[in-house]
Design an enzyme around this catalytic site. Structure first.
Site, mmCIF file in Angstrom:
data_model
loop_
_atom_site.group_PDB
_atom_site.id
_atom_site.type_symbol
_atom_site.label_atom_id
_atom_site.label_comp_id
_atom_site.label_asym_id
_atom_site.label_seq_id
_atom_site.Cartn_x
_atom_site.Cartn_y
_atom_site.Cartn_z
ATOM 1 N N LYS A 34 0.864 -1.179 0.000
ATOM 2 C CA LYS A 34 0.000 0.000 0.000
ATOM 3 C C LYS A 34 0.902 1.230 0.000
ATOM 4 C CE LYS A 34 -3.869 2.022 2.667
ATOM 5 N NZ LYS A 34 -4.744 1.854 3.846
ATOM 6 N N SER B 146 -9.771 2.135 2.947
ATOM 7 C CA SER B 146 -8.858 2.867 2.097
ATOM 8 C C SER B 146 -7.881 1.984 1.327
ATOM 9 C CB SER B 146 -8.062 3.860 2.937
ATOM 10 O OG SER B 146 -7.242 3.178 3.878
ATOM 11 N N SER C 43 -10.023 -0.340 7.119
ATOM 12 C CA SER C 43 -9.449 -0.233 5.778
ATOM 13 C C SER C 43 -8.744 -1.464 5.247
ATOM 14 C CB SER C 43 -8.483 0.938 5.720
ATOM 15 O OG SER C 43 -9.207 2.118 5.541
HETATM 16 N N1 GLN Z 1 -13.136 4.333 6.333
HETATM 17 C C1 GLN Z 1 -12.556 4.781 7.577
HETATM 18 C C2 GLN Z 1 -12.153 6.232 7.465
HETATM 19 O O1 GLN Z 1 -12.389 6.802 6.439
HETATM 20 C C3 GLN Z 1 -11.396 3.917 7.962
HETATM 21 C C4 GLN Z 1 -10.171 4.232 7.224
HETATM 22 C C5 GLN Z 1 -9.010 3.371 7.589
HETATM 23 O O2 GLN Z 1 -9.176 2.333 8.231
HETATM 24 N N2 GLN Z 1 -7.833 3.818 7.233
HETATM 25 O O3 GLN Z 1 -11.608 6.793 8.377
#
Ligand code: GLN
Length: 486
Positions: free
Chosen positions: A78, A153, A177
């Protein structure tokens, strides 16, 4: 060699048996990446030349009798993980020109184990998002249906593994995410216990929640890769000094006598009925494997989304203060003075969602509102942790959905932050409590994958991987391929 639709375990075996070389394998993945990139946009950077050089070094190490279990296995990271000499953008214009001078601990650990890096995967900007639509480098498409989001994400990681552009990928999970995109793309995701994996060199979003993990085809693959990236790191004061077990050793253990908790609140409302029925099917598989179920209640868990959306923005507003146009990344053109430099660099460098989080975070931390929001959220966070602790005094693992619905259409929720935030209703609790969680493919609804979530007590990764592996021996949802990438 035919399309490499294999697991890490199978590829490692093939390499050891000399069925193919790492260079051949790496080349075939690079071909798949190149063919899929215009349609999926899963990668931000492909490091083809370096990958082939690493693969050649892996082959040489094997010829010299110096190969380990993972030598020559390709993977991708990532783009939140710093990689020495390679662009590390975190999905943001702010870092679109940032070349890291060092490797994250996760990256160096996997490098030491002999894996070959194919490139850097697309993601929501600074890991803020549930659909990969906030990336400065454009959205990622879901390989099962390119009109749909892959989740976020870690959308690039999930889409790349689902389309078998890579056999495995690293990812991070602050509120879901890893697990949510794994669910939406029909692949396996693991978020380890907070502190299990070093955060050094992983660009910070919300430091008390961020944790590195993996997106893989199978739980067995996750078990193979988790060891080399785990363990104490003196460079991360939150990494925990406790021995890393061999996660592969207990994969096949019996589940006879295991008690699995069903969190009542996960099934109360909001869960798509067809998704629920796939989860109930999975429960029958676990029953067959010897597990018994018990309903447990975590009454404070429905507060996890509002709690998270105070804590995470607060921490992000502080972490992202370092991007000031002076030290890292983007700097605006011809600033008039220092204030102008700060304001325009940040104004032009960050996208809308990141700005929304920074503003919310600054607000909840301000002198007048700290007690009303931040302090209260920290208290609720304790109550949520206590709910989980109570549940784990009765059961070994918790089981439920990963996400309330299968993948939704690109654009469907991007104008409505609250609806978007509700995607993580089942995943955020584990982050607030620092618990490990997994998502496993457990069926399809309307041609789109559904994810089954397991949550365990702190440092129960071995048991969780064991439960996941046994399920995957009974089912083949994790081995299904999207038609366009078969
Ligand atoms: N979707 C969540 C957010 O937007 C979690 C994101 C993540 O786990 N990095 O904060």
């Amino acid at each position: 060699m035919s399309a490499p639709a294999a697991t890490v375990a199978a590829l490692a075996k093939g390499l050891a048996a000399g069925d193919f070389s790492s260079v051949e394998l790496t080349r075939s993945y690079l071909d798949r990446i190149q063919a899929a990139q215009p349609g999926l946009n899963a990668f931000i950077t492909v490091t083809a030349e370096a990958a082939l050089a690493e693969a050649a070094a892996a082959d040489a190490a094997r010829a010299a009798g110096k190969a380990g279990a993972l030598t020559g296995v390709p993977l991708a990271h990532k783009d939140i993980f710093c990689t020495e000499g390679v662009l590390t953008t975190c999905g943001s214009k702010m870092l679109a020109n940032f070349v890291s001078p060092y490797d994250a601990t996760v990256v160096s650990g996997l490098r030491r184990s002999g894996t070959v890096m194919l490139g850097k995967l697309n993601m929501d900007e600074f890991a803020m998002g549930s659909s990969n639509e906030t990336s400065y480098f454009g959205p990622v498409c879901n390989p099962w249906n390119v009109a749909m989001v892959p989740g976020g994400s870690s959308g690039g990681s999930a889409a790349a593994v689902a389309a078998r552009l890579v056999p495995a990928a690293t990812a991070t999970d602050t509120g879901g995410s890893i697990r949510q995109p794994a669910a939406l793309c029909g692949v396996t995701g693991i978020k380890p216990t907070y502190g299990r994996v070093s955060r050094y060199g992983m660009i910070a979003f919300a430091s008390s929640l961020d944790q590195a993990g993996l997106i893989t085809v199978s739980a067995e693959d996750a078990a193979l890769l988790l060891g080399p990236m785990s363990g104490f790191d003196p460079k991360d004061s939150t990494s925990v000094e406790s021995p890393v077990p061999d996660y592969t050793r207990t994969l096949g253990d019996s589940l006879e006598g295991m008690t699995i908790g069903i969190v009542k609140e996960f099934f109360d409302k909001g869960l798509d009925a067809d998704c629920e029925s796939r989860i109930r099917d999975a429960m029958r598989v676990y029953e067959k494997l010897g597990a018994t179920f018990r309903e447990v209640s975590c009454p404070n868990l429905p507060l996890s989304v509002p709690t998270y959306y105070v804590v995470a923005p607060a921490e992000c507003s502080s972490n992202l203060a370092r991007f000031d146009g002076v030290r890292f990344g983007y700097r605006c053109e011809s600033p008039k003075n220092l204030t102008d430099l700060y304001m325009r660099s940040r104004g032009e460098g960050f996208g809308a969602e990141v700005k929304r989080r920074i503003m919310t975070g600054t607000y909840v931390l301000s002198a007048g509102y700290y007690d009303a929001y931040y302090l209260k959220a920290q208290r609720v966070r304790q109550l949520i942790s206590a709910d989980f602790a109570r549940a784990f005094s009765e059961v070994d693992l918790l089981l439920g959905p990963t996400s309330p619905t299968p993948a939704f259409a690109i654009g469907a929720k991007s104008d409505d932050p609250i609806t978007m935030y509700l995607n993580d209703i089942y995943t955020i609790g584990a982050n607030l409590a620092g618990l490990p969680g997994m998502s496993l493919p457990c069926g399809f609804v309307g041609g789109l994958p559904v994810g089954l979530q397991l949550i365990g007590p702190h440092f129960s990764e071995a048991r969780m991987l064991n439960a996941a592996h046994r399920y995957q021996l009974e089912t083949d949802w994790h081995l299904q391929l999207p038609a366009a990438f078969a």
